[in-house]
Structure formats: structure tokens, C-alpha cells
Design an enzyme around this catalytic site. Structure first.
Site, PDB file in Angstrom:
ATOM      1  N   HIS A 122       0.780  -1.244  -0.071  1.00  0.00           N
ATOM      2  CA  HIS A 122       0.070   0.056  -0.090  1.00  0.00           C
ATOM      3  C   HIS A 122       0.904   1.209  -0.059  1.00  0.00           C
ATOM      4  CE1 HIS A 122      -2.910   2.921   1.866  1.00  0.00           C
ATOM      5  NE2 HIS A 122      -3.921   2.172   1.409  1.00  0.00           N
ATOM      6  N   ASP A 199       2.850  -4.961   8.119  1.00  0.00           N
ATOM      7  CA  ASP A 199       1.521  -3.960   7.812  1.00  0.00           C
ATOM      8  C   ASP A 199       0.434  -5.081   7.827  1.00  0.00           C
ATOM      9  OD1 ASP A 199      -0.645  -3.059   6.651  1.00  0.00           O
ATOM     10  OD2 ASP A 199       0.479  -2.094   5.312  1.00  0.00           O
ATOM     11  N   GLN A 202      -4.720  -5.422   6.613  1.00  0.00           N
ATOM     12  CA  GLN A 202      -5.557  -6.473   5.829  1.00  0.00           C
ATOM     13  C   GLN A 202      -5.597  -7.825   6.647  1.00  0.00           C
ATOM     14  OE1 GLN A 202      -8.081  -5.689   3.733  1.00  0.00           O
ATOM     15  NE2 GLN A 202      -7.462  -3.609   3.322  1.00  0.00           N
ATOM     16  N   LYS A 225     -10.816  -0.854   9.962  1.00  0.00           N
ATOM     17  CA  LYS A 225     -11.080  -2.398   8.983  1.00  0.00           C
ATOM     18  C   LYS A 225     -11.586  -3.327   9.638  1.00  0.00           C
ATOM     19  CE  LYS A 225      -8.089  -0.234   5.467  1.00  0.00           C
ATOM     20  NZ  LYS A 225      -6.758  -0.264   4.767  1.00  0.00           N
ATOM     21  N   CYS A 365      -4.586   2.440  -3.666  1.00  0.00           N
ATOM     22  CA  CYS A 365      -3.537   2.782  -3.207  1.00  0.00           C
ATOM     23  C   CYS A 365      -2.207   2.006  -3.223  1.00  0.00           C
ATOM     24  CB  CYS A 365      -3.717   3.376  -1.604  1.00  0.00           C
ATOM     25  SG  CYS A 365      -4.870   4.397  -1.422  1.00  0.00           S
TER      26      CYS A 365
END
Ligand code: PLP
Length: 407
Positions: A122, A199, A202, A225, A365
């Protein structure tokens, strides 16, 4: 354990909405998930009953607000199995967590150092490292993608050197929904003494995370999220690493003593939490973790895997559809395009929206991946625990219309 989806759906008021005269089919969870009633209610309850500034007050309200906030920190500590609660730093989200680390490294990295990221990141896991490298002269390297669109992990051996200080990678790609081999990456990076930042934006909503087992050094995610409020997120770091990093923001809450010349900093986690935090957001995120635990993250994972597999199976029925990284392991999202010349992903998105179906279109993104596939964007369907196979059928029917209209 089987989960009662109708009971879960009934906890999300927004799912009763109609869009363009049709029941909402919300398949844009990768951008932000909807919020259950427990999260919405606790935000009101906080402002109605407990609102006060934290950590400073001697009065009852301030102590209650502080207790609720710190209880939330411990819920998140348990959720990712961190060793200490002071390893949980509250941020505004994944983006701020990464910027905190990259800014903190400004006086630590030199022109001799190297950072490795990947082509599947991202933008918020690319741009902060570009800025850091511009400021320090450090070198930024990328793990490339294979033609299929998964990380070419063999290449990492050549990229890693004694100069590598940090490797940053997402656990699941937001653009493709592909699961990355973070275990291998962490092992290889550690063999060269580099830190690894994960990261987890997700992955946190879909997969059990155990930072001690993973052995990552730093990990970031966003509350919004994973059924929590917007504007709140988490940076996890191993205690010894967070102690080594200088603070990012200066201000109240983060100091021990201030003179006109120099200040000394508070201990973890407060060193990194300058200013009044998003107290309501933090408590709301704790409620989101409770919501996830009430179903069980493993159950959520297994159910969503059925949804993703079913979506890939249904999309495969169409010769007109190209699914990206189709054979890779997916989590939470599938990305595709119609193979028609001159048709943009947004054309598909607009036709679906007329039918009440929300998907994301565009570059997500993650422009380097789009450049890799030589497309301006993709259509992404992304899932949460409240989605159903019936909704996927509705989405596939909508897609049939799009194929008819655009072909
Ligand atoms: C959404 C996302 C981000 C950015 O999260 P924010 O909540 O916008 O800060 C970073 N990385 C990935 C993989 C994402 O999906």
C-alpha cells in the site's frame, strides 16, 4: 462451531439500508468495515457517562476514563498476544503507525543503511520509506513480483545484505487479497540482523495474529477495517525496540520532565502518545475486539475463506473475467477486471452501485501493482463476517449485467 450469520448481521444497523432502491450488498470491507451496535453504543456511552481527559486527573471521571482506555490496551495486547501492554501504542491508523516508525528512524539511519519493501505494498508502506531515504540517504530496495503477481521471494536473498536495517511488508495485500510469506521473510531478515515491520491492516480483521510466535519486531493496523471506529489504530513494537526509538511527536503526556532547555521522556507506551488521545476511539476499538472474540477470529477466518473461495469459483465461470493472482492463497479480498478493451474498473463499479452493490475500483493505493499488471485499476470485492453467499450471488448477477452492457 458454526456461526449464525443472521444473528451477526442483525448487530449491524447499516446493513438494513437500501442503496438505489436495492438492499445494500457491502463488499468494500477492505476499505473500511461496518460497525456493530456494541461499538456504536460504547462511543455514546463514553461521552454520556465517562468523558474526561485521561492520565492527569485526580478526579473520579478522569480515573474511570483512564481505566477504560487502559483496559482497551490490554484487550489489544491479548488480541495480538503481545508480551506487555506497554508494547501497544495507539495511533490514528496504519498510516500513522508507519510514519511514526519512519520519522523516529530519521536520526538513527545513515546513508550506509538499506530498507527493503515490496512491490505489493500500500502507498502508506512505500511513501514514508521514500521520505526517510531521501532524508537520510539510505537506500530503498523492493522485493519484485512474479508474472502471476505474487512476491518473488527467492530474490530476497540477493537483496538482503549486512546493511539492511529494516524489511517492511504487508501480511495480506489490500489490492489483490494475496497472503504474503511473512514467516520466511522474517526468518531471512533476522538472519541478517534486520528488523521487520508487518503491515497487518488487511490481516488483523481476518486472521489470528500472535506477534510473539511471528517474531515480528513492529506491526501496525487500523481499527476501522476491523469493526472499530475510524481514526484509531495500533503500533505494536518489541519493548527493546520501542525503547531504542526516539519519540515522534513531542507534547503533553509523553514527557517525564521538561525544562526550557531539554526534556526527558515518559516510559512506554506514553513516550509515543503525545497529546490527548482519541479516548472514545480507543474504547471503541476495545469493543470491536470484544465483538471479534464473541465470534472467534478462527471462525471468522474459516467462514470468510469459504466466501473468498466461492467468489473465485463464481468469477471463474466467466471467460470475460481476469482474476489477479488467482491461484495464490487469498484472504478477505479478490481483485479482477473485465477483459474488454477500453473498459475501466470504475465502469463495472458504477453498474454494480446501481444495484446496491458496493465494491472498490481503481488502484487501491497500490500503484506499483497496477503498473506490474499494466492496468490503471482493478475491481475488488472484499469481505467481512456479515457477508453471505447470497450476497455474492447478487454480486455475480450484477456482474453479468455489467458484462452485457460493457462487452
Ligand atoms: C488500508 C491500508 C493501509 C492504510 O490504512 P489507514 O487506515 O488508511 O491508515 C495500509 N496498508 C494496507 C495493507 C491497507 O489495507
Amino acid at each position: 462451531m458454526s456461526i449464525d450469520i443472521q444473528q451477526i448481521r442483525s448487530q449491524f444497523p447499516i446493513l438494513e439500508r437500501e442503496v438505489n432502491g436495492k438492499p445494500l450488498v457491502y463488499l468494500d470491507n477492505g476499505a473500511t468495515s461496518q460497525k456493530p451496535k456494541v461499538v456504536l453504543d460504547i462511543l455514546d456511552e463514553y461521552y454520556e457517562k465517562y468523558n474526561a481527559n485521561v492520565h492527569r486527573g485526580i478526579h473520579t471521571l478522569s480515573q474511570e476514563a483512564t481505566d477504560l482506555m487502559e483496559e482497551s490496551r490490554r484487550k489489544i495486547q491479548k488480541f495480538i498476544n503481545a508480551k506487555h501492554d506497554h508494547e501497544i501504542i495507539f495511533t490514528r491508523g496504519t498510516t500513522e503507525g508507519i510514519n511514526l516508525v519512519s520519522n523516529s528512524l530519521r536520526n538513527i539511519l545513515t546513508a550506509d543503511d538499506e530498507i527493503i519493501i515490496t512491490e505489493i505494498e500500500h502507498h502508506s508502506n512505500i511513501v514514508p520509506w521514500q521520505l526517510l531515504c531521501q532524508r537520510t540517504g539510505a537506500k530503498l530496495k523492493y522485493i519484485p513480483l512474479t508474472a502471476e503477481g505474487i512476491l518473488d521471494i527467492e530474490k530476497l536473498d540477493d537483496l538482503l545484505t549486512d546493511k539492511t536495517k529494516l524489511v517492511c511488508v504487508n501480511q495480506v495485500s489490500n489490492a489483490l487479497g494475496v497472503v504474503n510469506p511473512i514467516k520466511t521473510i522474517i526468518e531471512k531478515a533476522h538472519s541478517k540482523g534486520a528488523w521487520v515491520l508487518i503491515d497487518a491492516a488487511q490481516s488483523a480483521p481476518h486472521t489470528a495474529i500472535d506477534v510473539q510466535e511471528m517474531e515480528c519486531d513492529l506491526l501496525v493496523f487500523s481499527g476501522h477495517k476491523m469493526y472499530g471506529p475510524t481514526g484509531i489504530g495500533v503500533l505494536y513494537g518489541k519493548e527493546e525496540i520501542l525503547n531504542e526509538l526516539p519519540p515522534f511527536h513531542g507534547g503533553g503526556e509523553m514527557i517525564k520532565d521538561v525544562t526550557m532547555e531539554i526534556s526527558t521522556y515518559a516510559c512506554l507506551p506514553f513516550k509515543f502518545e503525545a497529546g490527548t488521545p482519541d479516548i472514545a476511539g480507543i474504547i471503541g476499538l476495545g469493543a470491536a475486539v470484544d465483538f471479534i472474540n464473541s465470534i472467534g477470529i478462527e471462525n471468522i477466518h474459516d467462514y470468510e475463506k469459504e466466501l473468498v473461495d466461492y467468489t473465485i469459483q463464481r468469477l471463474s465461470e466467466f471467460d470475460e473475467v481476469e482474476i489477479y493472482a488467482k491461484d495464490a492463497e487469498h484472504s478477505g479480498a479478490v481483485s479482477f477486471n473485465l477483459k474488454f478493451d477500453g473498459v475501466h474498473s470504475s465502469d463495472v463499479g458504477m453498474i454494480l452501485d446501481k444495484k446496491g452493490i458496493a465494491v472498490r475500483t481503481g488502484h487501491h493505493c497500490a500503484q506499483p501493482i497496477m503498473q506490474h499488471f499494466k492496468v490503471p485499476g482493478t475491481v475488488r470485492a472484499s469481505f467481512a463476517v456479515y457477508n453471505t453467499k447470497e450476497e455474492i450471488d447478487t454480486f455475480i448477477d450484477g456482474l453479468k449485467t455489467a458484462i452485457r452492457m460493457l462487452g
